[in-house]
Design a protein around this motif. Structure first.
Motif, PDB file in Angstrom:
ATOM      1  N   LEU A  33      51.153  45.426  47.921  1.00 52.50           N
ATOM      2  CA  LEU A  33      50.314  44.830  48.840  1.00 52.50           C
ATOM      3  C   LEU A  33      49.074  46.568  48.363  1.00 52.50           C
ATOM      4  N   ALA A  34      49.382  47.593  48.654  1.00 53.94           N
ATOM      5  CA  ALA A  34      48.775  48.578  48.676  1.00 53.94           C
ATOM      6  C   ALA A  34      47.554  49.128  47.992  1.00 53.94           C
ATOM      7  N   VAL A  35      47.973  48.397  46.342  1.00 58.84           N
ATOM      8  CA  VAL A  35      46.766  48.136  45.294  1.00 58.84           C
ATOM      9  C   VAL A  35      45.866  47.629  46.307  1.00 58.84           C
ATOM     10  N   VAL A  36      46.114  46.149  46.486  1.00 60.27           N
ATOM     11  CA  VAL A  36      45.323  44.871  46.859  1.00 60.27           C
ATOM     12  C   VAL A  36      44.350  45.242  48.349  1.00 60.27           C
ATOM     13  N   VAL A  37      45.462  45.967  49.465  1.00 59.28           N
ATOM     14  CA  VAL A  37      44.146  46.280  49.926  1.00 59.28           C
ATOM     15  C   VAL A  37      42.695  48.015  50.123  1.00 59.28           C
ATOM     16  N   THR A  38      43.862  48.714  48.916  1.00 63.23           N
ATOM     17  CA  THR A  38      42.375  49.392  48.407  1.00 63.23           C
ATOM     18  C   THR A  38      41.639  48.900  47.541  1.00 63.23           C
ATOM     19  N   SER A  39      42.059  47.711  46.955  1.00 64.69           N
ATOM     20  CA  SER A  39      40.969  46.985  46.035  1.00 64.69           C
ATOM     21  C   SER A  39      39.841  46.660  46.545  1.00 64.69           C
ATOM     22  N   TYR A  64      34.641  44.434  43.208  1.00 66.12           N
ATOM     23  CA  TYR A  64      34.518  43.924  42.465  1.00 66.12           C
ATOM     24  C   TYR A  64      33.176  43.706  41.186  1.00 66.12           C
ATOM     25  N   ARG A  65      32.396  43.719  41.901  1.00 62.96           N
ATOM     26  CA  ARG A  65      31.038  43.706  41.571  1.00 62.96           C
ATOM     27  C   ARG A  65      30.934  45.151  40.530  1.00 62.96           C
ATOM     28  N   THR A  66      31.630  46.073  41.342  1.00 63.40           N
ATOM     29  CA  THR A  66      30.908  46.841  40.526  1.00 63.40           C
ATOM     30  C   THR A  66      31.736  47.199  39.129  1.00 63.40           C
ATOM     31  N   LEU A 249      37.705  51.367  43.093  1.00 63.34           N
ATOM     32  CA  LEU A 249      37.284  51.030  42.242  1.00 63.34           C
ATOM     33  C   LEU A 249      38.809  50.584  40.874  1.00 63.34           C
ATOM     34  N   VAL A 250      39.403  51.928  41.133  1.00 58.45           N
ATOM     35  CA  VAL A 250      41.004  51.691  40.210  1.00 58.45           C
ATOM     36  C   VAL A 250      41.651  50.523  40.814  1.00 58.45           C
ATOM     37  N   SER A 251      42.091  50.843  41.993  1.00 60.40           N
ATOM     38  CA  SER A 251      42.980  49.819  42.600  1.00 60.40           C
ATOM     39  C   SER A 251      41.846  47.916  41.758  1.00 60.40           C
ATOM     40  N   ALA A 252      40.407  47.673  42.128  1.00 62.25           N
ATOM     41  CA  ALA A 252      40.319  46.808  41.884  1.00 62.25           C
ATOM     42  C   ALA A 252      40.106  46.606  39.961  1.00 62.25           C
ATOM     43  N   GLY A 253      40.221  47.304  39.118  1.00 60.24           N
ATOM     44  CA  GLY A 253      40.577  47.044  37.545  1.00 60.24           C
ATOM     45  C   GLY A 253      42.025  46.504  37.515  1.00 60.24           C
ATOM     46  N   SER A 254      42.643  47.356  38.314  1.00 64.04           N
ATOM     47  CA  SER A 254      44.128  47.498  37.870  1.00 64.04           C
ATOM     48  C   SER A 254      44.113  46.087  38.227  1.00 64.04           C
ATOM     49  N   LEU A 255      44.047  45.679  39.200  1.00 69.53           N
ATOM     50  CA  LEU A 255      44.695  44.169  39.413  1.00 69.53           C
ATOM     51  C   LEU A 255      44.243  42.975  38.426  1.00 69.53           C
ATOM     52  N   LEU A 256      42.816  43.598  38.070  1.00 67.13           N
ATOM     53  CA  LEU A 256      41.845  42.919  37.133  1.00 67.13           C
ATOM     54  C   LEU A 256      43.053  42.734  35.880  1.00 67.13           C
ATOM     55  N   ALA A 257      43.184  44.250  35.253  1.00 62.97           N
ATOM     56  CA  ALA A 257      43.960  44.157  34.163  1.00 62.97           C
ATOM     57  C   ALA A 257      45.401  43.626  34.135  1.00 62.97           C
TER      58      ALA A 257
END
Length: 283
Positions: A33-39, A64-66, A249-257
């Motif tokens: 949940l922390a990663v999702v919120v941070t993203s 996410y665009r970045t 950005l790291v959190s967004a990339g981690s979720l996409l991965a």
């Protein structure tokens, strides 16, 4: 001996179980949940030090665009696909044939070959870092997609062979003998008799191997340099800056991965569960 069903527990233990289970689930989900919120948190809030509070400004589209447009994340994702899918397909194909041979052919040295596969699974792969890296350099496979495919194929085939050999061993041997009596070749027996029967096991193994290869970071970091053959896990780590880290950005990339592994699991969840329980009961 099987554990006692929850319905037969004492009332106090059932109450404790029902109360503690949601608490344990929330604690387990807190990092995700922390990663999702941070993203979806804006960079301005991170600069102000708002790391754990509820975001006042959302940067969902910008973050996410970045990641997808302004960084080579799609290139890393394509490399991950080029590495993962051939590795999974080839590992399962080779291990299914090897498992069939070990399970049905009582040749001399069968036990020794099986023991080799078993022993290989107990070797810590980290101690092989220097020899494997030197070998890829000598063979010209360092920093190539083919080198990573060959590495994962070599290391996953042992586990897959042991996994499938045990499943094939549980099949009624009379079915294989019946196919041979009917005049089918060994290849026809393997393709038309054995493979359809172990389809749940193949699906479960495909999910496991896909997750192992897709999420690999250690060997991707050791056997690649630069962006040419780097997979998605290395790309997410590359989102960290030299002096500061844009955690949104790291959190967004981690979720996409993580999305492909989660999607594969839920898409094949039924086959995965049936594959893990295949052969657990008789009669």
């Amino acid at each position: 001996m099987y554990p006692l069903p929850i319905e037969k527990w004492r009332p106090s233990r059932r109450v404790f179980y029902k109360v503690s289970l949601p608490i344990a689930l929330i604690v387990w989900l807190l990092p995700l949940l922390a990663v999702v919120v941070t993203s979806v948190r804006s960079s301005a809030e991170l600069v102000q030090g708002n790391y754990w509070g509820w975001p006042h400004e959302f940067g969902l589209v910008e973050n996410y665009r970045t990641v997808l447009v302004d960084s080579p994340m799609l290139h890393y994702a394509w490399n991950s696909c080029l590495i993962t899918f051939p590795s999974v397909i080839c590992a399962i194909a080779l291990s299914s044939m090897a498992g069939f041979a070990l399970a049905t052919y009582p040749f001399k040295g069968n036990t020794a070959v099986l023991a080799t596969f078993v022993a290989g699974n107990f070797v810590p792969i980290q101690i092989l870092m220097i020899p494997v890296r030197n070998l890829t350099l000598q063979l010209g496979l360092f920093n190539t997609v083919g080198g990573l495919i060959l590495f994962h194929l070599s290391f996953q085939t042992g586990f897959c062979t042991l996994f499938l050999r045990n499943f094939i061993k549980e099949l009624p041997y009379e079915l294989i003998e019946a196919g041979r009596v009917e005049g089918a070749s060994e290849w026809q027996v393997f393709v038309r008799v054995v493979l359809p029967l172990i389809r749940p096991a193949l699906a479960a193994l495909a999910v496991l191997v896909f997750t192992f290869v897709w999420n690999d970071y250690f060997w991707a970091l050791c056997l690649t340099q630069g962006d040419d053959a780097a997979p998605l896990t290395v790309g997410v780590a590359g989102l960290k800056g030299q002096w500061t880290t844009a955690w949104n950005l790291v959190s967004a990339g981690s979720l996409l991965a993580a999305l492909p592994s989660v999607g594969i699991f839920f898409a094949m969840q039924k086959h995965f569960v049936s594959g893990l329980t295949f052969g657990a009961t008789k009669g």
